[in-house]
Design a protein around this motif. Structure first.
Motif, PDB file in Angstrom:
ATOM      1  N   LEU A 106       0.514  -0.823  -0.054  1.00  8.58           N
ATOM      2  CA  LEU A 106       0.031  -0.306  -0.040  1.00  8.58           C
ATOM      3  C   LEU A 106       1.438   1.149  -0.228  1.00  8.58           C
ATOM      4  CD1 LEU A 106      -2.964  -0.866   2.734  1.00  8.58           C
ATOM      5  CD2 LEU A 106      -2.761  -1.010  -0.009  1.00  8.58           C
ATOM      6  N   ARG A 107       2.539   0.912   0.612  1.00 13.55           N
ATOM      7  CA  ARG A 107       2.953   2.182   0.285  1.00 13.55           C
ATOM      8  C   ARG A 107       3.661   2.509  -0.774  1.00 13.55           C
ATOM      9  NH1 ARG A 107       6.047   0.883   4.148  1.00 13.55           N
ATOM     10  NH2 ARG A 107       4.642   1.581   6.189  1.00 13.55           N
ATOM     11  N   ALA A 108       3.726   1.471  -0.926  1.00 14.28           N
ATOM     12  CA  ALA A 108       4.227   1.184  -3.327  1.00 14.28           C
ATOM     13  C   ALA A 108       3.366   2.106  -4.026  1.00 14.28           C
ATOM     14  CB  ALA A 108       5.273   0.559  -3.598  1.00 14.28           C
ATOM     15  N   TRP A 109       1.463   1.862  -3.837  1.00 11.78           N
ATOM     16  CA  TRP A 109       1.293   2.911  -4.291  1.00 11.78           C
ATOM     17  C   TRP A 109       1.125   3.808  -4.881  1.00 11.78           C
ATOM     18  CZ3 TRP A 109      -4.951   2.011  -2.066  1.00 11.78           C
ATOM     19  CH2 TRP A 109      -5.819   2.213  -3.249  1.00 11.78           C
ATOM     20  N   GLY A 110       1.515   4.350  -3.565  1.00 10.64           N
ATOM     21  CA  GLY A 110       1.061   5.743  -3.283  1.00 10.64           C
ATOM     22  C   GLY A 110      -0.018   6.849  -3.292  1.00 10.64           C
ATOM     23  N   LEU A 139      -4.766   2.732   9.519  1.00 13.77           N
ATOM     24  CA  LEU A 139      -5.333   1.210   9.026  1.00 13.77           C
ATOM     25  C   LEU A 139      -4.510   0.601  10.195  1.00 13.77           C
ATOM     26  CD1 LEU A 139      -5.268   1.281   5.773  1.00 13.77           C
ATOM     27  CD2 LEU A 139      -6.969   1.085   6.954  1.00 13.77           C
ATOM     28  N   ASP A 140      -5.118  -0.590  10.949  1.00 11.72           N
ATOM     29  CA  ASP A 140      -4.912  -1.496  11.732  1.00 11.72           C
ATOM     30  C   ASP A 140      -4.585  -3.098  10.978  1.00 11.72           C
ATOM     31  OD1 ASP A 140      -4.051  -3.317  13.312  1.00 11.72           O
ATOM     32  OD2 ASP A 140      -6.311  -3.523  15.116  1.00 11.72           O
ATOM     33  N   TYR A 141      -3.771  -3.145  10.583  1.00 11.51           N
ATOM     34  CA  TYR A 141      -3.492  -4.618  10.037  1.00 11.51           C
ATOM     35  C   TYR A 141      -3.301  -5.769  10.595  1.00 11.51           C
ATOM     36  CZ  TYR A 141      -1.478  -0.610   6.964  1.00 11.51           C
ATOM     37  OH  TYR A 141      -1.132   0.684   6.162  1.00 11.51           O
ATOM     38  N   THR A 142      -3.298  -5.843  11.779  1.00 11.19           N
ATOM     39  CA  THR A 142      -3.484  -7.281  12.402  1.00 11.19           C
ATOM     40  C   THR A 142      -4.707  -7.968  12.310  1.00 11.19           C
ATOM     41  OG1 THR A 142      -3.964  -6.021  14.219  1.00 11.19           O
ATOM     42  CG2 THR A 142      -1.656  -6.719  13.681  1.00 11.19           C
ATOM     43  N   GLN A 143      -5.854  -6.589  11.930  1.00 12.79           N
ATOM     44  CA  GLN A 143      -6.999  -7.130  11.904  1.00 12.79           C
ATOM     45  C   GLN A 143      -7.748  -8.092  10.883  1.00 12.79           C
ATOM     46  OE1 GLN A 143      -9.090  -3.304  10.722  1.00 12.79           O
ATOM     47  NE2 GLN A 143      -9.657  -2.814  12.514  1.00 12.79           N
ATOM     48  N   PRO A 144      -8.638  -9.266  10.907  1.00 13.61           N
ATOM     49  CA  PRO A 144      -8.145  -9.914   9.257  1.00 13.61           C
ATOM     50  C   PRO A 144      -8.864  -9.244   8.041  1.00 13.61           C
ATOM     51  CG  PRO A 144     -10.369 -10.048  11.247  1.00 13.61           C
ATOM     52  CD  PRO A 144      -9.638  -8.859  12.120  1.00 13.61           C
ATOM     53  N   LYS A 145      -8.786  -9.960   7.408  1.00 14.12           N
ATOM     54  CA  LYS A 145      -8.955  -9.237   6.132  1.00 14.12           C
ATOM     55  C   LYS A 145     -10.153  -8.326   5.741  1.00 14.12           C
ATOM     56  CE  LYS A 145      -4.144 -11.691   4.331  1.00 14.12           C
ATOM     57  NZ  LYS A 145      -3.588 -11.923   3.190  1.00 14.12           N
ATOM     58  N   TRP A 146     -11.537  -8.877   6.234  1.00 16.12           N
ATOM     59  CA  TRP A 146     -12.271  -8.692   5.783  1.00 16.12           C
ATOM     60  C   TRP A 146     -12.784  -7.449   6.517  1.00 16.12           C
ATOM     61  CZ3 TRP A 146     -16.134  -7.158   9.192  1.00 16.12           C
ATOM     62  CH2 TRP A 146     -15.839  -8.293  10.277  1.00 16.12           C
ATOM     63  N   LEU A 147     -12.133  -7.399   7.510  1.00 18.13           N
ATOM     64  CA  LEU A 147     -12.449  -6.219   7.714  1.00 18.13           C
ATOM     65  C   LEU A 147     -11.274  -4.831   7.651  1.00 18.13           C
ATOM     66  CD1 LEU A 147     -13.709  -4.554  10.310  1.00 18.13           C
ATOM     67  CD2 LEU A 147     -12.653  -6.038  11.867  1.00 18.13           C
ATOM     68  N   LEU A 148      -9.810  -4.848   7.651  1.00 14.82           N
ATOM     69  CA  LEU A 148      -9.212  -4.217   6.929  1.00 14.82           C
ATOM     70  C   LEU A 148      -9.623  -3.818   5.759  1.00 14.82           C
ATOM     71  CD1 LEU A 148      -6.420  -3.054   6.568  1.00 14.82           C
ATOM     72  CD2 LEU A 148      -5.843  -5.221   6.149  1.00 14.82           C
ATOM     73  N   LEU A 149     -10.596  -4.714   4.735  1.00 12.51           N
ATOM     74  CA  LEU A 149     -11.049  -3.908   3.458  1.00 12.51           C
ATOM     75  C   LEU A 149     -11.864  -3.251   3.220  1.00 12.51           C
ATOM     76  CD1 LEU A 149     -11.053  -4.509  -0.038  1.00 12.51           C
ATOM     77  CD2 LEU A 149     -13.009  -6.773   0.891  1.00 12.51           C
ATOM     78  N   GLU A 150     -12.589  -3.148   4.461  1.00  6.23           N
ATOM     79  CA  GLU A 150     -14.034  -2.555   4.984  1.00  6.23           C
ATOM     80  C   GLU A 150     -13.281  -1.045   5.201  1.00  6.23           C
ATOM     81  OE1 GLU A 150     -16.451  -3.048   7.515  1.00  6.23           O
ATOM     82  OE2 GLU A 150     -17.722  -5.158   6.313  1.00  6.23           O
ATOM     83  N   LEU A 193     -10.622  -0.564   4.196  1.00 10.59           N
ATOM     84  CA  LEU A 193      -9.723   0.727   3.228  1.00 10.59           C
ATOM     85  C   LEU A 193     -10.427   0.969   1.740  1.00 10.59           C
ATOM     86  CD1 LEU A 193      -6.955   0.608   1.787  1.00 10.59           C
ATOM     87  CD2 LEU A 193      -7.259  -1.845   0.332  1.00 10.59           C
ATOM     88  N   ILE A 194     -11.474  -0.065   2.234  1.00  8.92           N
ATOM     89  CA  ILE A 194     -12.560   0.846   0.845  1.00  8.92           C
ATOM     90  C   ILE A 194     -13.018   2.391   1.804  1.00  8.92           C
ATOM     91  CG2 ILE A 194     -15.122   0.612  -0.076  1.00  8.92           C
ATOM     92  CD1 ILE A 194     -14.568  -1.863   0.165  1.00  8.92           C
ATOM     93  N   SER A 195     -12.900   2.523   2.582  1.00  5.16           N
ATOM     94  CA  SER A 195     -13.734   3.851   3.385  1.00  5.16           C
ATOM     95  C   SER A 195     -12.009   4.933   3.360  1.00  5.16           C
ATOM     96  CB  SER A 195     -13.859   3.576   5.063  1.00  5.16           C
ATOM     97  OG  SER A 195     -14.261   4.775   5.600  1.00  5.16           O
ATOM     98  N   LYS A 196     -11.023   4.126   3.358  1.00  6.84           N
ATOM     99  CA  LYS A 196      -9.834   5.573   2.810  1.00  6.84           C
ATOM    100  C   LYS A 196      -9.788   6.021   1.764  1.00  6.84           C
ATOM    101  CE  LYS A 196      -8.612   5.101   6.978  1.00  6.84           C
ATOM    102  NZ  LYS A 196      -8.371   6.368   8.318  1.00  6.84           N
ATOM    103  N   CYS A 197     -10.020   4.896   0.456  1.00  5.38           N
ATOM    104  CA  CYS A 197     -10.199   5.127  -0.612  1.00  5.38           C
ATOM    105  C   CYS A 197     -10.992   5.654  -1.136  1.00  5.38           C
ATOM    106  CB  CYS A 197     -10.754   3.714  -1.079  1.00  5.38           C
ATOM    107  SG  CYS A 197      -8.435   3.098  -1.671  1.00  5.38           S
ATOM    108  N   GLU A 198     -12.894   5.739  -0.369  1.00  8.66           N
ATOM    109  CA  GLU A 198     -13.757   6.780  -0.443  1.00  8.66           C
ATOM    110  C   GLU A 198     -13.273   8.018  -0.053  1.00  8.66           C
ATOM    111  OE1 GLU A 198     -16.888   4.411   1.014  1.00  8.66           O
ATOM    112  OE2 GLU A 198     -17.229   3.507  -1.191  1.00  8.66           O
ATOM    113  N   GLU A 199     -12.761   7.866   1.576  1.00  8.84           N
ATOM    114  CA  GLU A 199     -11.867   9.434   1.466  1.00  8.84           C
ATOM    115  C   GLU A 199     -11.591   9.726   1.236  1.00  8.84           C
ATOM    116  OE1 GLU A 199      -9.407  10.308   5.167  1.00  8.84           O
ATOM    117  OE2 GLU A 199     -11.181   9.010   5.574  1.00  8.84           O
ATOM    118  N   SER A 200     -10.425   9.253   0.057  1.00  7.92           N
ATOM    119  CA  SER A 200      -9.621  10.515  -0.946  1.00  7.92           C
ATOM    120  C   SER A 200     -10.050  10.513  -2.465  1.00  7.92           C
ATOM    121  CB  SER A 200      -8.254   9.562  -0.962  1.00  7.92           C
ATOM    122  OG  SER A 200      -7.451   8.998   0.112  1.00  7.92           O
TER     123      SER A 200
END
Length: 342
Positions: free
Chosen positions: A25-29, A39-50, A52-59
């Motif tokens: 994600l850092r290389a994505w830029g 973002l909490d990278y220790t979360q289950p991936k389904w929760l991390l996805l939610e 991440l989508i929120s951050k993408c919509e925010e940006s």
């Protein structure tokens, strides 16, 4: 963010190990350092996805931004999927001077001219590799970003490596590559593998090769019969065998090919079965060698005496010709019995 973008994000997260998610994600830029830290990278991936989508919509990120992330993933993980090698032939005079900007402009222009709906993203790496991502549509549908084609071309070389190319889109990609790289035609190299790195190293000879020693060859031809009971000659014989194995397959780390396929098209020989020997139709079969590292396995077999030395051309052709698919046909007068697949 539409469904395709969310599906691509989900697929990338599913493929990435938890340790690599943050660095990718850092290389994505496309997200700020603060958003990445949140973002909490220790979360289950389904929760991390939610999240991440929120951050993408925010940006206000869109599908084209998410396809950039997918491209980052493939560049960082080049040994995914089944890659196929192609070779451009008959270069024009301008082929040696085509730079990235020229190649990109011509490639996109040619592809958009013949395909009404196509999405192309291109990126050049420090090693000279040009990565191309293509999402295909048609006259009535928009590009399907869930089934993209990837191509990797090294400028000023004739080699192209392709992932996920359908027969329908093959002529379009062929034409765009030939015209933009200033060559006349393109052919299959009959080399496929899950490792893009291995294919590149094999075709471009980017591995430690061992070349035959002419002085050693002449000495072996003129050497008197050896006594196998003498320890010194055992050692010399073992060294010669290892040397021939390295000449055929390379020394040190070798490209990690997984398979070699030999398709047989020959006739039955023998008098014990007239039904087979009288047939006009060719006897066909397929021989396939498989290993996690085929070249290393073959080298070990020769070095240890499990396979005869010198190495048969059927095996040494893998490195000499840069191929792992061959067709063995009937030997015609004045022709070789090993012909390339068509």
């Amino acid at each position: 963010m539409d469904e395709q973008a969310q599906a691509i994000l989900q697929r990338i997260l599913r493929r990435l190990s938890s340790k690599k998610i943050q660095t990718t994600l850092r290389a994505w830029g496309c997200l700020s350092p603060e958003q990445l830290e949140d973002l909490d990278y220790t979360q289950p991936k389904w929760l991390l996805l939610e999240n991440l989508i929120s951050k993408c919509e925010e940006s206000r990120l869109r599908l084209k931004d998410v396809t950039k992330l997918e491209m980052v993933y493939h560049i960082e993980n080049p040994n995914q999927g089944k890659w196929h090698a192609f070779k451009l032939t008959e270069p024009e005079d301008e082929a040696v001077s085509v730079d990235f900007t020229q190649f990109k402009e011509m490639f996109v222009a040619h592809l958009e001219e013949v395909v009404q709906h196509v999405s192309v993203r291109m990126k050049k790496q420090e090693d000279g590799a040009v990565w191309i991502r293509m999402a295909w549509g048609d006259n009535f549908t928009r590009p399907n970003h869930l089934k993209p084609t990837y191509a990797v071309h090294y400028l000023q070389t004739p080699y192209v490596f392709v992932l996920n190319l359908s027969a329908k889109h093959k002529p379009f990609l062929y034409q765009a590559l030939v015209l933009s790289s200033r060559y006349t035609s393109i052919n299959e190299a009959h080399l496929s593998c899950r490792s893009l790195t291995a294919m590149r190293d094999l075709l471009m000879k980017q591995y430690q090769q061992v070349f035959p020693n002419q002085e050693r060859t002449l000495r072996e031809r003129n050497a008197p019969p050896s006594n196998p009971n003498i320890e010194k000659e055992h050692a010399e014989s073992a060294w010669r065998t290892h040397q021939m194995a390295c000449e055929a397959f390379g020394d040190g780390a070798v490209p990690k090919l997984e398979t070699a396929v030999y398709k047989l098209e020959t006739r039955y020989r023998g008098s014990s079965n007239n039904t087979l020997s009288d047939r006009d139709e060719l006897f066909r079969g397929v021989v396939k060698f498989s290993s996690s590292n085929l070249l290393e396995s073959l080298r070990h077999c020769v070095s240890t005496g499990m396979a005869e030395a010198p190495v048969t051309p059927l095996l040494s052709s893998i490195t000499q010709k840069g191929r792992n698919y061959f067709v063995i046909t009937e030997k015609a007068p004045g022709a070789t019995s090993q012909t390339p697949a068509r």
